[in-house]
Design a protein around this motif. Sequence first.
Motif, PDB file in Angstrom:
ATOM      1  N   GLU A  16       0.840  -1.190   0.000  1.00  0.00           N
ATOM      2  CA  GLU A  16       0.000   0.000   0.000  1.00  0.00           C
ATOM      3  C   GLU A  16       0.873   1.237   0.000  1.00  0.00           C
ATOM      4  O   GLU A  16       1.939   1.264   0.610  1.00  0.00           O
ATOM      5  N   SER A  17       0.398   2.277  -0.677  1.00  0.00           N
ATOM      6  CA  SER A  17       1.184   3.500  -0.834  1.00  0.00           C
ATOM      7  C   SER A  17       0.265   4.702  -0.880  1.00  0.00           C
ATOM      8  O   SER A  17      -0.701   4.723  -1.644  1.00  0.00           O
ATOM      9  N   SER A  18       0.576   5.699  -0.069  1.00  0.00           N
ATOM     10  CA  SER A  18      -0.229   6.923  -0.073  1.00  0.00           C
ATOM     11  C   SER A  18      -0.071   7.700  -1.370  1.00  0.00           C
ATOM     12  O   SER A  18      -1.024   8.305  -1.858  1.00  0.00           O
ATOM     13  N   SER A  19       1.124   7.690  -1.965  1.00  0.00           N
ATOM     14  CA  SER A  19       1.294   8.428  -3.220  1.00  0.00           C
ATOM     15  C   SER A  19       0.580   7.723  -4.373  1.00  0.00           C
ATOM     16  O   SER A  19       0.073   8.387  -5.285  1.00  0.00           O
ATOM     17  N   VAL A  20       0.505   6.397  -4.325  1.00  0.00           N
ATOM     18  CA  VAL A  20      -0.303   5.688  -5.321  1.00  0.00           C
ATOM     19  C   VAL A  20      -1.769   6.052  -5.135  1.00  0.00           C
ATOM     20  O   VAL A  20      -2.482   6.336  -6.103  1.00  0.00           O
ATOM     21  N   LEU A  21      -2.229   6.063  -3.881  1.00  0.00           N
ATOM     22  CA  LEU A  21      -3.629   6.398  -3.608  1.00  0.00           C
ATOM     23  C   LEU A  21      -3.969   7.798  -4.111  1.00  0.00           C
ATOM     24  O   LEU A  21      -4.982   7.986  -4.803  1.00  0.00           O
ATOM     25  N   LEU A  22      -3.145   8.795  -3.787  1.00  0.00           N
ATOM     26  CA  LEU A  22      -3.438  10.158  -4.252  1.00  0.00           C
ATOM     27  C   LEU A  22      -3.383  10.219  -5.776  1.00  0.00           C
ATOM     28  O   LEU A  22      -4.215  10.877  -6.410  1.00  0.00           O
ATOM     29  N   GLY A  23      -2.433   9.509  -6.394  1.00  0.00           N
ATOM     30  CA  GLY A  23      -2.382   9.454  -7.851  1.00  0.00           C
ATOM     31  C   GLY A  23      -3.640   8.840  -8.441  1.00  0.00           C
ATOM     32  O   GLY A  23      -4.162   9.315  -9.455  1.00  0.00           O
ATOM     33  N   GLU A  24      -4.159   7.793  -7.804  1.00  0.00           N
ATOM     34  CA  GLU A  24      -5.402   7.172  -8.264  1.00  0.00           C
ATOM     35  C   GLU A  24      -6.584   8.126  -8.111  1.00  0.00           C
ATOM     36  O   GLU A  24      -7.471   8.175  -8.973  1.00  0.00           O
ATOM     37  N   GLN A  25      -6.582   8.900  -7.028  1.00  0.00           N
ATOM     38  CA  GLN A  25      -7.660   9.877  -6.834  1.00  0.00           C
ATOM     39  C   GLN A  25      -7.610  10.971  -7.891  1.00  0.00           C
ATOM     40  O   GLN A  25      -8.644  11.410  -8.398  1.00  0.00           O
ATOM     41  N   VAL A  26      -6.410  11.416  -8.236  1.00  0.00           N
ATOM     42  CA  VAL A  26      -6.269  12.403  -9.318  1.00  0.00           C
ATOM     43  C   VAL A  26      -6.781  11.800 -10.627  1.00  0.00           C
ATOM     44  O   VAL A  26      -7.513  12.455 -11.377  1.00  0.00           O
ATOM     45  N   LEU A  27      -6.420  10.547 -10.897  1.00  0.00           N
ATOM     46  CA  LEU A  27      -6.876   9.912 -12.134  1.00  0.00           C
ATOM     47  C   LEU A  27      -8.398   9.779 -12.159  1.00  0.00           C
ATOM     48  O   LEU A  27      -9.018  10.036 -13.197  1.00  0.00           O
ATOM     49  N   ARG A  28      -9.012   9.398 -11.035  1.00  0.00           N
ATOM     50  CA  ARG A  28     -10.476   9.306 -11.000  1.00  0.00           C
ATOM     51  C   ARG A  28     -11.113  10.651 -11.293  1.00  0.00           C
ATOM     52  O   ARG A  28     -12.108  10.750 -12.011  1.00  0.00           O
ATOM     53  N   ARG A  29     -10.522  11.716 -10.758  1.00  0.00           N
ATOM     54  CA  ARG A  29     -11.045  13.060 -11.017  1.00  0.00           C
ATOM     55  C   ARG A  29     -10.859  13.436 -12.489  1.00  0.00           C
ATOM     56  O   ARG A  29     -11.737  14.054 -13.089  1.00  0.00           O
ATOM     57  N   LEU A  30      -9.736  13.040 -13.077  1.00  0.00           N
ATOM     58  CA  LEU A  30      -9.517  13.265 -14.508  1.00  0.00           C
ATOM     59  C   LEU A  30     -10.562  12.520 -15.338  1.00  0.00           C
ATOM     60  O   LEU A  30     -11.073  13.051 -16.331  1.00  0.00           O
ATOM     61  N   GLU A  31     -10.869  11.303 -14.926  1.00  0.00           N
ATOM     62  CA  GLU A  31     -11.873  10.519 -15.653  1.00  0.00           C
ATOM     63  C   GLU A  31     -13.236  11.193 -15.621  1.00  0.00           C
ATOM     64  O   GLU A  31     -13.995  11.131 -16.590  1.00  0.00           O
ATOM     65  N   GLU A  32     -13.537  11.869 -14.514  1.00  0.00           N
ATOM     66  CA  GLU A  32     -14.798  12.621 -14.429  1.00  0.00           C
ATOM     67  C   GLU A  32     -14.829  13.764 -15.440  1.00  0.00           C
ATOM     68  O   GLU A  32     -15.892  14.231 -15.824  1.00  0.00           O
ATOM     69  N   GLU A  33     -13.649  14.211 -15.869  1.00  0.00           N
ATOM     70  CA  GLU A  33     -13.537  15.280 -16.868  1.00  0.00           C
ATOM     71  C   GLU A  33     -13.408  14.713 -18.288  1.00  0.00           C
ATOM     72  O   GLU A  33     -13.112  15.440 -19.233  1.00  0.00           O
ATOM     73  N   GLY A  34     -13.578  13.393 -18.425  1.00  0.00           N
ATOM     74  CA  GLY A  34     -13.527  12.772 -19.738  1.00  0.00           C
ATOM     75  C   GLY A  34     -12.151  12.346 -20.202  1.00  0.00           C
ATOM     76  O   GLY A  34     -11.940  12.080 -21.381  1.00  0.00           O
ATOM     77  N   VAL A  35     -11.194  12.272 -19.272  1.00  0.00           N
ATOM     78  CA  VAL A  35      -9.823  11.891 -19.605  1.00  0.00           C
ATOM     79  C   VAL A  35      -9.586  10.453 -19.145  1.00  0.00           C
ATOM     80  O   VAL A  35      -9.858  10.120 -17.995  1.00  0.00           O
ATOM     81  N   THR A  36      -9.091   9.597 -20.025  1.00  0.00           N
ATOM     82  CA  THR A  36      -8.761   8.224 -19.649  1.00  0.00           C
ATOM     83  C   THR A  36      -7.273   8.145 -19.330  1.00  0.00           C
ATOM     84  O   THR A  36      -6.496   9.007 -19.741  1.00  0.00           O
ATOM     85  N   GLY A  37      -6.876   7.106 -18.610  1.00  0.00           N
ATOM     86  CA  GLY A  37      -5.463   6.982 -18.302  1.00  0.00           C
ATOM     87  C   GLY A  37      -5.160   5.830 -17.391  1.00  0.00           C
ATOM     88  O   GLY A  37      -5.996   4.960 -17.159  1.00  0.00           O
ATOM     89  N   GLU A  38      -3.949   5.852 -16.860  1.00  0.00           N
ATOM     90  CA  GLU A  38      -3.509   4.792 -15.960  1.00  0.00           C
ATOM     91  C   GLU A  38      -2.475   5.326 -14.990  1.00  0.00           C
ATOM     92  O   GLU A  38      -1.851   6.361 -15.224  1.00  0.00           O
ATOM     93  N   VAL A  39      -2.305   4.561 -13.894  1.00  0.00           N
ATOM     94  CA  VAL A  39      -1.262   4.841 -12.909  1.00  0.00           C
ATOM     95  C   VAL A  39      -0.151   3.822 -13.112  1.00  0.00           C
ATOM     96  O   VAL A  39      -0.403   2.614 -13.163  1.00  0.00           O
ATOM     97  N   VAL A  40       1.071   4.298 -13.245  1.00  0.00           N
ATOM     98  CA  VAL A  40       2.238   3.435 -13.347  1.00  0.00           C
ATOM     99  C   VAL A  40       3.091   3.653 -12.104  1.00  0.00           C
ATOM    100  O   VAL A  40       3.486   4.790 -11.810  1.00  0.00           O
ATOM    101  N   ARG A  41       3.345   2.578 -11.379  1.00  0.00           N
ATOM    102  CA  ARG A  41       4.231   2.632 -10.213  1.00  0.00           C
ATOM    103  C   ARG A  41       5.645   2.423 -10.739  1.00  0.00           C
ATOM    104  O   ARG A  41       6.050   1.318 -11.075  1.00  0.00           O
ATOM    105  N   VAL A  42       6.402   3.502 -10.820  1.00  0.00           N
ATOM    106  CA  VAL A  42       7.700   3.493 -11.501  1.00  0.00           C
ATOM    107  C   VAL A  42       8.644   2.446 -10.922  1.00  0.00           C
ATOM    108  O   VAL A  42       9.362   1.760 -11.656  1.00  0.00           O
ATOM    109  N   VAL A  43       8.627   2.273  -9.612  1.00  0.00           N
ATOM    110  CA  VAL A  43       9.565   1.364  -8.961  1.00  0.00           C
ATOM    111  C   VAL A  43       9.329  -0.098  -9.355  1.00  0.00           C
ATOM    112  O   VAL A  43      10.209  -0.943  -9.168  1.00  0.00           O
TER     113      VAL A  43
END
Length: 199
Positions: A16-43
């Motif tokens: 579990e990672s807080s920065s992954v969680l916040l990144g996922e929340q940003v992506l969900r908000r982007l999706e609400e604006e019609g933007v698709t995407g993904e989260v990549v955990r660089v490590v």
Amino acid sequence: MRALVLSCTLKRSPAESSSVLLGEQVLRRLEEEGVTGEVVRVVDHDVKFGVGTDEGDGDGWPAIRAKLLASDILVIATPIWMGQPASVCKVVLERLDAELGESDDQGRMLTEDKVALVAVVGNEDGAHHVIAECLQALNDTGFSIASNAGTYWVGEAMQSTDYRDLDPSPEKTVSATDGAVHHAVHLARLLRDAPYPPS
């Protein structure tokens, strides 16, 4: 439109990672604006140290870079460590330095019509500093920055509460995320319709 969220957590999946969680929340908000995407955990990828587009020997950056170049919006999500962006974030920024030497057939950087924003979490001061460092590096490497292009949560210094422990997420962080996403999408749409001219 597409977005790529690069989570710069130091923790490999499935931790579990807080920065992954916040990144996922940003992506969900982007999706609400019609933007698709993904989260990549660089490590989770074997991203080599360096400042080239491909450092060879199984370098994981070229595959991530291909996703970045196919996106309109880049989100860097990083924890704060000792008042600084995480080391993984610094590797990402160093790899983006290669974009200074890449151009399209009009001589424009390949990142010029892309928008960036930053999401930061930590249990210490430094969110504004980390956002500023990241946004400056992203702007240097061709990305455009909308107004209020950062969102963050910092807990009480030297305590054990993580962002992922909070339910619901703090209203101020949610509000900052909403504003950052709304402005980033607006700017990305403008740039899609009217790209920067060659210089």
